[in-house]
Design a protein around this motif. Structure first.
Motif, mmCIF file in Angstrom:
data_model
loop_
_atom_site.group_PDB
_atom_site.id
_atom_site.type_symbol
_atom_site.label_atom_id
_atom_site.label_comp_id
_atom_site.label_asym_id
_atom_site.label_seq_id
_atom_site.Cartn_x
_atom_site.Cartn_y
_atom_site.Cartn_z
ATOM 1 N N PHE A 84 2.616 1.928 -10.243
ATOM 2 C CA PHE A 84 2.853 3.317 -9.883
ATOM 3 C C PHE A 84 4.257 3.426 -9.318
ATOM 4 C CE2 PHE A 84 2.806 6.613 -6.577
ATOM 5 C CZ PHE A 84 2.591 7.706 -7.392
ATOM 6 N N PHE A 86 6.935 5.974 -7.564
ATOM 7 C CA PHE A 86 7.140 7.256 -6.909
ATOM 8 C C PHE A 86 8.540 7.754 -7.250
ATOM 9 C CE2 PHE A 86 8.500 9.973 -3.466
ATOM 10 C CZ PHE A 86 7.410 10.806 -3.320
ATOM 11 N N LYS A 124 -1.950 8.629 -5.348
ATOM 12 C CA LYS A 124 -1.481 8.046 -6.609
ATOM 13 C C LYS A 124 -2.071 8.797 -7.797
ATOM 14 C CE LYS A 124 -1.697 3.847 -9.355
ATOM 15 N NZ LYS A 124 -2.167 2.468 -9.431
ATOM 16 N N SER A 125 -3.368 9.078 -7.751
ATOM 17 C CA SER A 125 -4.019 9.805 -8.845
ATOM 18 C C SER A 125 -3.439 11.213 -8.991
ATOM 19 C CB SER A 125 -5.524 9.901 -8.598
ATOM 20 O OG SER A 125 -6.098 8.632 -8.613
ATOM 21 N N SER A 128 0.005 10.993 -10.492
ATOM 22 C CA SER A 128 -0.073 10.616 -11.906
ATOM 23 C C SER A 128 -0.490 11.807 -12.765
ATOM 24 C CB SER A 128 -1.067 9.472 -12.095
ATOM 25 O OG SER A 128 -0.602 8.314 -11.449
#
Length: 138
Positions: A84, A86, A124-125, A128
């Protein structure tokens, strides 16, 4: 049961996800007196869960006992895990603070480290999903 659940939460234990039948115990009675419950579980701590993210528990069929045999396996991921990233530009987005607030405000249970881990996964989800939406409309 509440004492047991509070012990699990206070000890920072997490339940390993399972494959197979939902129930692990049966009283072996027939008809309406039959009782099915999920009594048997595999618990781990956060460090072990992060070290072995593909650990799964298989509930095997009951044969000679009123309990299902349990087998722990390391399931290979179906796709390679992606890191992930950012993007600093997200902070300039008008929905940035709302996205963070709504992700962080979810009612998570457990000790502080477990709550932090769950909240970070929610963020995070959300990022995304936001990233995918931007790609579709670009």
């Amino acid at each position: 049961m509440d004492h047991f659940n509070s012990f699990i939460a206070n000890a920072s234990l997490l339940e390993v996800s399972f494959l197979g039948d939902q129930y692990t115990w049966c009283n072996n009675n027939a008809g309406p007196k039959r009782i099915w419950l999920r009594l048997d579980r595999l618990l781990t701590n956060l460090a072990r869960s992060l070290a072995f993210p593909n650990l799964k528990l298989i509930h095997k069929p009951r044969i000679l006992s009123d309990h299902c045999p349990l087998v722990a396996i390391f399931q290979e991921p179906t796709r390679p895990s992606r890191f992930f990233k950012f993007c600093r530009q997200w902070t300039q987005d008008e929905n940035f603070f709302d996205l963070i607030s709504s992700s962080w405000a979810l009612d998570t249970e457990g000790p502080p480290l477990v709550k932090l881990h769950k909240n970070l996964l929610c963020c995070k989800s959300a990022f995304s999903r936001q990233k995918q939406k931007k790609r579709r409309y670009s």
